[in-house]
Design an enzyme around this catalytic site. Structure first.
Site, PDB file in Angstrom:
ATOM      1  N   LYS A   1      -0.096   5.227  -6.002  1.00 40.76           N
ATOM      2  CA  LYS A   1      -1.009   5.439  -7.183  1.00 40.76           C
ATOM      3  C   LYS A   1      -1.770   6.458  -7.009  1.00 40.76           C
ATOM      4  CE  LYS A   1      -4.884   3.269  -6.271  1.00 40.76           C
ATOM      5  NZ  LYS A   1      -5.620   2.254  -5.840  1.00 40.76           N
TER       6      LYS A   1
ATOM      7  N   GLU B   1     -26.842  15.104  -3.869  1.00 41.50           N
ATOM      8  CA  GLU B   1     -28.441  15.205  -3.510  1.00 41.50           C
ATOM      9  C   GLU B   1     -29.268  14.067  -4.131  1.00 41.50           C
ATOM     10  OE1 GLU B   1     -30.496  18.723  -4.593  1.00 41.50           O
ATOM     11  OE2 GLU B   1     -28.825  19.152  -5.844  1.00 41.50           O
TER      12      GLU B   1
ATOM     13  N   HIS C   1     -28.261  21.140  -1.620  1.00 40.70           N
ATOM     14  CA  HIS C   1     -28.530  21.883  -2.970  1.00 40.70           C
ATOM     15  C   HIS C   1     -27.776  23.324  -3.299  1.00 40.70           C
ATOM     16  CE1 HIS C   1     -30.516  22.467  -6.449  1.00 40.70           C
ATOM     17  NE2 HIS C   1     -30.715  23.692  -6.358  1.00 40.70           N
TER      18      HIS C   1
ATOM     19  N   CYS D   1      -1.379   1.798  -3.117  1.00 42.05           N
ATOM     20  CA  CYS D   1      -2.414   2.741  -2.845  1.00 42.05           C
ATOM     21  C   CYS D   1      -2.002   4.318  -2.646  1.00 42.05           C
ATOM     22  CB  CYS D   1      -3.154   2.591  -1.479  1.00 42.05           C
ATOM     23  SG  CYS D   1      -3.440   0.917  -0.972  1.00 42.05           S
TER      24      CYS D   1
ATOM     25  N   TYR E   1      -9.557  -3.299 -11.236  1.00 45.12           N
ATOM     26  CA  TYR E   1      -9.563  -1.916 -10.989  1.00 45.12           C
ATOM     27  C   TYR E   1      -7.908  -1.489 -11.128  1.00 45.12           C
ATOM     28  CZ  TYR E   1      -7.374  -3.164  -6.341  1.00 45.12           C
ATOM     29  OH  TYR E   1      -6.632  -3.732  -5.444  1.00 45.12           O
TER      30      TYR E   1
ATOM     31  N   GLU F   1      -7.421   1.956 -13.344  1.00 43.63           N
ATOM     32  CA  GLU F   1      -7.001   3.135 -12.751  1.00 43.63           C
ATOM     33  C   GLU F   1      -5.452   3.691 -13.458  1.00 43.63           C
ATOM     34  OE1 GLU F   1      -8.221   2.339  -8.025  1.00 43.63           O
ATOM     35  OE2 GLU F   1      -6.509   1.552  -8.865  1.00 43.63           O
TER      36      GLU F   1
ATOM     37  N   CYS G   1       0.743  -1.365   0.107  1.00 44.30           N
ATOM     38  CA  CYS G   1       0.196  -0.054   0.019  1.00 44.30           C
ATOM     39  C   CYS G   1       0.917   1.200  -0.121  1.00 44.30           C
ATOM     40  CB  CYS G   1      -1.078   0.040   1.321  1.00 44.30           C
ATOM     41  SG  CYS G   1      -2.004   1.406   1.334  1.00 44.30           S
TER      42      CYS G   1
END
Length: 453
Positions: free
Chosen positions: A50, A440, A435, A47, A178, A182, A42
């Site tokens: 990356k 939302e 908003h 992680c 993934y 990525e 990681c």
């Protein structure tokens, strides 16, 4: 019997370091062996680097949008050596922190490979043998590369991608998971011409089918040359690059070929079989709900067990291991409703079940909205975000939440709390919208788009 240690940890990644620190802080004698760099996949080659590359790759798009919004911005080429120097400095800083924290807690750190000899003995690379009451294996995973492809030695993996000497003009990324997706988005954002081959019918196998299709359409629209149903037949090193022949017959030259075709548990040559530890068909260490192997003194946490390959999960498993073994408080790590994010552009955040998984469990309602957010609509950018809720038709609980949008990783962390708590669709409906925001929409979807009985 007197042992040299109460706990010997093999692997200095997030899971191993957490278990070692907690145990040493309790006054136990703990050693940790790490053959590469403290921090594990990681921190050193996963992680963290990356995500820093993800940040860097966004600015080309930001600059283009800024011009449309009225800013006079001229963006030059990406300076790979400048970024790379800063990246390696940051990784060294983080590695030092991991080392210092473990050392401060009282962990003896051994910077060499360790293998398992028997249930209570480990052997270091220099031949030294150490005895220990408990062994924790936390060696993580390693990239899988098929050895049947001629010329595969000319390809690299995610382990080497951060050390390439120059930004490639043309890069081929092989894989549809993934990591592949990525890096396809990263290098596209940095200015490389990106081609992606995936042998399956659609990228991101195992994720929600509707989300998979949405992301495939988005990244193709961004200029990534995505070819599904396509694999590499062979590679050759030539003077002007790496020649690749694909299974569909196309022949292309690339500067870099990156294989991101999955990861396998890093158990090869660790001595586990000789010690009697049971492994799965992919080399994963088989453990029970408390991370204990079939050998009572040997435990394993993290990617090496091939349960959920996420850093925060490995840390949770490490905490549960410490509580179970050293605190007398049996604890099972909870692997249900774990949020995750894929850092494509835009990001994909998910928690809970996919639509396909939920249909297998009973009647469901699906609420889904795909639209151009205000920021895109204003500049006539066609890229759409997607918000999706999967609801149990009987209990009304939200079984799954899927978001494809800028900063979806941040959004899914918050949504994950609600799903983990068992929030119902009516709980979402009762929440007042913020908003104007993209998010939302998650509380405004009132009519199911699909119902499965």
């Amino acid at each position: 019997m007197d042992f040299d240690y109460d706990l010997f940890v093999i692997g200095g990644g997030s899971g191993g370091v957490r278990a070692a620190r907690l145990t040493a802080a309790d006054g136990k004698k703990v050693a940790m062996a790490e053959e590469f760099r403290m921090g594990g996949t990681c921190v050193i080659r996963g992680c963290v680097p990356k995500k820093l590359m993800v940040f860097a790759s966004h600015y080309s798009d930001y600059a283009e949008e800024a011009g449309t919004y009225g800013w006079d911005i001229t963006l030059g080429d990406f300076n790979w050596p400048s970024f790379q120097k800063r990246l390696h400095a940051e990784l060294s800083r983080l590695e030092a922190i991991y080392t210092r924290n473990a050392d401060t807690a009282g962990v003896e750190i051994l910077h060499q490979r360790a293998t398992v000899k028997d249930p209570h003995t480990v052997v270091l690379a220099d031949g030294t043998e150490k005895t220990t009451k408990h062994i924790l294996v936390a060696v993580g995973g390693t990239p899988f590369v098929p050895d049947t492809v001629p010329g595969i030695e000319h390809a690299i993996t995610s382990n080497e991608i951060f050390d390439i000497p120059a930004l490639p003009k043309k890069i081929l990324i092989v894989g549809g998971g993934y990591i592949a997706c990525e890096f396809a988005c990263i290098f596209n954002g940095l200015g490389s011409e990106v081609t992606q081959y995936y042998r399956g019918a659609q990228i991101l196998r195992g994720f929600d089918d509707e989300a998979r299709g949405h992301i495939a359409e988005l990244i193709t629209g961004q200029g990534i040359n995505l070819h599904v149903g396509t694999d590499v037949e062979r590679l050759e090193k030539r003077d002007d690059g790496i020649w690749v022949k694909a299974t569909d017959g196309r022949e292309t030259l690339f500067d870099v070929v990156l294989y991101a075709t999955g990861r396998t548990p890093n158990t090869k040559g660790l001595g586990l079989e000789d010690a009697g530890v049971e492994l799965g068909r992919h080399g994963e260490i088989k453990v029970d709900a408390y991370s204990q192997t079939n050998i009572p003194s040997i435990y394993a946490v993290g990617d090496v067990t091939d349960r959920i390959q996420l850093t925060p999960v490995a840390i949770r498993e490490a905490v549960a291991f410490h509580e179970t073994v050293f605190k007398g408080n049996p604890m099972k790590p909870d692997h249900s409703n774990v949020p995750s994010a894929i850092f494509t552009q835009p990001e994909y955040g998910a928690v809970g079940l996919t639509e396909e998984q939920a249909r297998e469990e009973g009647p469901i309602e699906v609420y889904c909205a795909a639209f151009r957010p205000m920021q895109n609509a204003f500049i006539e950018k066609n890229e759409r975000v997607m918000f999706k809720l999967i609801v149990c038709a009987t209990s009304r609980k939200v079984l799954g939440c899927h978001i494809i949008a800028p900063h979806a990783g941040e959004l899914i962390q918050i949504a994950g709390v609600a799903v983990k708590m068992g929030a119902t669709k009516e709980d979402f409906d009762a929440t007042v919208a913020v908003h104007p925001t993209m998010a939302e929409e998650i509380v405004l979807m009132k009519t199911p788009t699909r119902v499965h009985n």
